[in-house]
Design a protein around this motif. Sequence first.
Motif, PDB file in Angstrom:
ATOM      1  N   ALA A  18      -1.833   2.732  45.116  1.00  0.00           N
ATOM      2  CA  ALA A  18      -1.596   1.945  46.328  1.00  0.00           C
ATOM      3  C   ALA A  18      -0.105   1.786  46.592  1.00  0.00           C
ATOM      4  O   ALA A  18       0.352   1.891  47.740  1.00  0.00           O
ATOM      5  N   VAL A  43      -1.420   0.070  56.110  1.00  0.00           N
ATOM      6  CA  VAL A  43      -1.378   0.513  54.716  1.00  0.00           C
ATOM      7  C   VAL A  43      -1.278  -0.683  53.772  1.00  0.00           C
ATOM      8  O   VAL A  43      -1.959  -0.726  52.741  1.00  0.00           O
ATOM      9  N   GLY A 100      -4.617  -2.694  54.209  1.00  0.00           N
ATOM     10  CA  GLY A 100      -5.726  -1.816  53.835  1.00  0.00           C
ATOM     11  C   GLY A 100      -5.739  -1.509  52.351  1.00  0.00           C
ATOM     12  O   GLY A 100      -6.794  -1.553  51.709  1.00  0.00           O
ATOM     13  N   ALA A 101      -4.577  -1.180  51.789  1.00  0.00           N
ATOM     14  CA  ALA A 101      -4.503  -0.899  50.359  1.00  0.00           C
ATOM     15  C   ALA A 101      -4.830  -2.150  49.549  1.00  0.00           C
ATOM     16  O   ALA A 101      -5.480  -2.069  48.500  1.00  0.00           O
ATOM     17  N   LEU A 116      -8.614  -2.410  49.525  1.00  0.00           N
ATOM     18  CA  LEU A 116      -9.246  -1.399  48.672  1.00  0.00           C
ATOM     19  C   LEU A 116      -9.100  -1.729  47.193  1.00  0.00           C
ATOM     20  O   LEU A 116     -10.031  -1.540  46.410  1.00  0.00           O
ATOM     21  N   SER A 142      -2.299   6.193  58.875  1.00  0.00           N
ATOM     22  CA  SER A 142      -2.670   5.241  57.826  1.00  0.00           C
ATOM     23  C   SER A 142      -4.054   5.542  57.267  1.00  0.00           C
ATOM     24  O   SER A 142      -4.299   5.379  56.063  1.00  0.00           O
ATOM     25  N   LEU A 181      -4.901   5.916  53.347  1.00  0.00           N
ATOM     26  CA  LEU A 181      -5.874   5.010  52.738  1.00  0.00           C
ATOM     27  C   LEU A 181      -7.123   5.752  52.257  1.00  0.00           C
ATOM     28  O   LEU A 181      -7.716   5.384  51.240  1.00  0.00           O
ATOM     29  N   TRP A 194      -8.587   5.780  48.578  1.00  0.00           N
ATOM     30  CA  TRP A 194      -9.974   5.427  48.281  1.00  0.00           C
ATOM     31  C   TRP A 194     -10.671   6.521  47.483  1.00  0.00           C
ATOM     32  O   TRP A 194     -11.429   6.252  46.551  1.00  0.00           O
TER      33      TRP A 194
END
Length: 245
Positions: free
Chosen positions: A114, A157, A160-161, A164, A212, A216, A220
Motif C-alpha cells: 500500500a 489511493v 482506498g488503500a 483494502l 487509481s 488499487l 488488491w
Amino acid sequence: MSTFSNKDLERPPAARGEGHGSPGRPGGLFFVLVALPAVLFLLITRQVVTDGPLLRADRRVSGELLHPDRASELLSDLGNVQVAVPVLVVVLGYAAWRGRSEGAARWWLPPLAAALAMALLPVFLVPLKVWTARHGTAVMPPGVGYYPSGHTATASVSYGASALVLLQWLRTALARTAVAALCAVLVLGVSYGLVRRGYHWPLDVVASWCLSAVLLSVLWLVTGGLSRSRSRSSAGTPSSRTGPS
C-alpha cells in the motif's frame, strides 16, 4: 490433517490465512480491474491531448456544476496530501502492528504494498501533467498541469488503500461494508468538491479514478494472492505445533 481450536476460529480472517474475496479467475479479474480502467484512462488522455469531441461535453458538464462555495472547497481539501496521506500512514501502522501481534504470515507485505502504491502515484502524475499541459477552468488562474487531478488520485489511493488493508482485519460484514462505504463517500466528496469549486474539469477527475483503480486493483490482487497462498498452506500443510490428527 491440521487441527484447529476455538481460539483459531476467533482470530480475524487475515491471521487465519483466509482471503476476503479471493478471485476464482485471476485472468478475468485482471482484465476487469486493471486492463479496463487502464484502457479507459488512455482513451480519455487521447481526448485531452488531441482536443477531442469529448472535451466539449466535459466543458458543458463543468459549466453546469461549477459554483464555487465554502462547502466545495472543504470537500476538495480532503484530497490534500496533508490530510489523506497521514490517514494512510496511521492505518498502515495499525495493520502492521496487528499483523505482527496476530502472527500472520508476511504481515509486512500488505502495508508495504500500500505504501508503494502511494509512492508510485507522483511517478505517474507528474509526467502526465507536464505532457498533457491542460489548462484549468474559467475560475482558475492561467497555467497548465491540471490533468489528471492530483487531489482525486491522492484521495482515491490513500483512502482506498487504507480500506483494502483494513478489510482483512475486520471481523464482521457490517464493519467491512462501513469502511468501504466511508472510503467511497470520501473519494466522491473530494471529486465533487474539485469540480464544483472549479479546481478541475470532470475528465481530470474521471481519469484519476481510472489511474487509481489500476493501482488499487494491483494492490488488491497482490494482497488477495497472499491470502490464497496462506489459505492453501494452512489447508495442505500439517501444523508443526499440533501434528497430524
